[in-house]
Design a protein around this motif. Structure first.
Motif, short mmCIF file in Angstrom:
data_model
loop_
_atom_site.label_atom_id
_atom_site.label_comp_id
_atom_site.label_asym_id
_atom_site.label_seq_id
_atom_site.Cartn_x
_atom_site.Cartn_y
_atom_site.Cartn_z
N UNK A 103 2.78 78.83 88.05
CA UNK A 103 1.59 78.31 87.38
C UNK A 103 1.70 78.24 85.87
N UNK A 104 2.82 78.70 85.35
CA UNK A 104 2.99 78.70 83.89
C UNK A 104 3.81 77.49 83.47
N UNK A 105 3.33 76.88 82.38
CA UNK A 105 4.04 75.80 81.71
C UNK A 105 4.13 76.20 80.25
N UNK A 106 5.14 77.00 79.95
CA UNK A 106 5.35 77.49 78.59
C UNK A 106 6.28 76.54 77.85
N UNK A 107 5.96 76.30 76.60
CA UNK A 107 6.77 75.43 75.75
C UNK A 107 7.18 76.20 74.51
N UNK A 108 8.42 76.03 74.10
CA UNK A 108 8.87 76.60 72.83
C UNK A 108 8.90 75.45 71.81
N UNK A 109 8.26 75.66 70.67
CA UNK A 109 8.15 74.61 69.65
C UNK A 109 8.49 75.17 68.28
N UNK A 110 9.12 74.32 67.49
CA UNK A 110 9.40 74.71 66.11
C UNK A 110 8.76 73.74 65.12
N UNK A 111 7.90 72.86 65.64
CA UNK A 111 7.13 71.95 64.79
C UNK A 111 5.86 71.53 65.54
N UNK B 41 12.98 81.29 63.37
CA UNK B 41 13.07 79.84 63.28
C UNK B 41 11.97 79.27 62.39
N UNK B 42 10.76 79.78 62.53
CA UNK B 42 9.62 79.27 61.76
C UNK B 42 9.02 80.39 60.92
N UNK B 43 8.51 80.03 59.77
CA UNK B 43 7.79 80.97 58.91
C UNK B 43 6.32 81.01 59.27
N UNK B 44 5.59 81.84 58.56
CA UNK B 44 4.17 82.04 58.85
C UNK B 44 3.35 80.76 58.77
N UNK C 128 4.26 77.55 58.91
CA UNK C 128 4.61 76.59 59.96
C UNK C 128 4.12 77.08 61.31
N UNK C 129 4.22 78.37 61.57
CA UNK C 129 3.72 78.92 62.84
C UNK C 129 2.23 78.65 62.99
N UNK C 130 1.48 78.81 61.92
CA UNK C 130 0.04 78.54 61.97
C UNK C 130 -0.22 77.06 62.26
N UNK C 131 0.56 76.19 61.66
CA UNK C 131 0.40 74.75 61.91
C UNK C 131 0.71 74.42 63.37
N UNK C 132 1.74 75.04 63.93
CA UNK C 132 2.11 74.81 65.32
C UNK C 132 0.98 75.29 66.23
N UNK C 133 0.48 76.48 65.97
CA UNK C 133 -0.61 77.04 66.77
C UNK C 133 -1.85 76.13 66.70
#
Length: 146
Positions: free
Chosen positions: A80-88, A110-113, A115-120
């Motif tokens: 039931x999980x569809x996990x995605x790893x993203x760096x942008x 890979x990502x700084x704070x 960029x991580x906030x933007x991804x989230x």
């Protein structure tokens, strides 16, 4: 929104930052560990968060390790999980719109704070489009159930 969050020791500091950011945005965040930066194994926390999301207790999860890869692979082993790893942000947005991902992962190496906030934000703001994408998500579920 209720969000489950977890990491390994490498992602611990970024997890603290993202957890605070999510709370600032008004989300209810539950931390499934670890609770200190001592060496630990990412599959433990990938599985914990994934089981919570798969059970329906949380509609979304966020996972952080060094690259986001190992912890997302662990989460994707839970039905039931569809996990995605993203760096942008663009891939994060489309993963929700087209694949209805329910866990977002990224790497603290890979990502700084910022960029991580933007991804989230991109991931949380996106909505599943359904339509032709729903058929494909259902095909993924069928593979999972074989």
């Amino acid at each position: 929104m209720k969000i489950a969050i977890g990491s390994d020791h490498v992602g611990f500091e970024l997890k603290q930052t993202i957890k605070a950011y999510l709370e600032e945005l008004g989300h209810e965040v539950t931390d499934f560990g670890p609770f200190e930066a001592s060496r630990t194994d990412y599959p433990i926390y990938g599985e914990k968060v994934a089981k919570e999301v798969a059970s329906g207790a949380y509609p979304a999860g966020i996972l952080i390790c060094g690259t986001g890869v190992g912890i997302s692979i662990s989460a994707n082993k839970v039905a039931g999980i569809r996990a995605v790893v993203c760096s942008e942000p663009y891939s994060a947005k489309l993963s929700k719109e087209h694949n209805n991902t329910n866990i977002l992962a990224f790497g603290s190496r890979v990502v700084g704070e910022d960029l991580a906030k933007m991804i989230v934000s991109a991931w949380l703001d996106a909505e599943f489009e359904g339509g032709r994408h729903a058929k494909r998500v259902e095909m993924i579920r069928s593979i999972e159930n074989e």
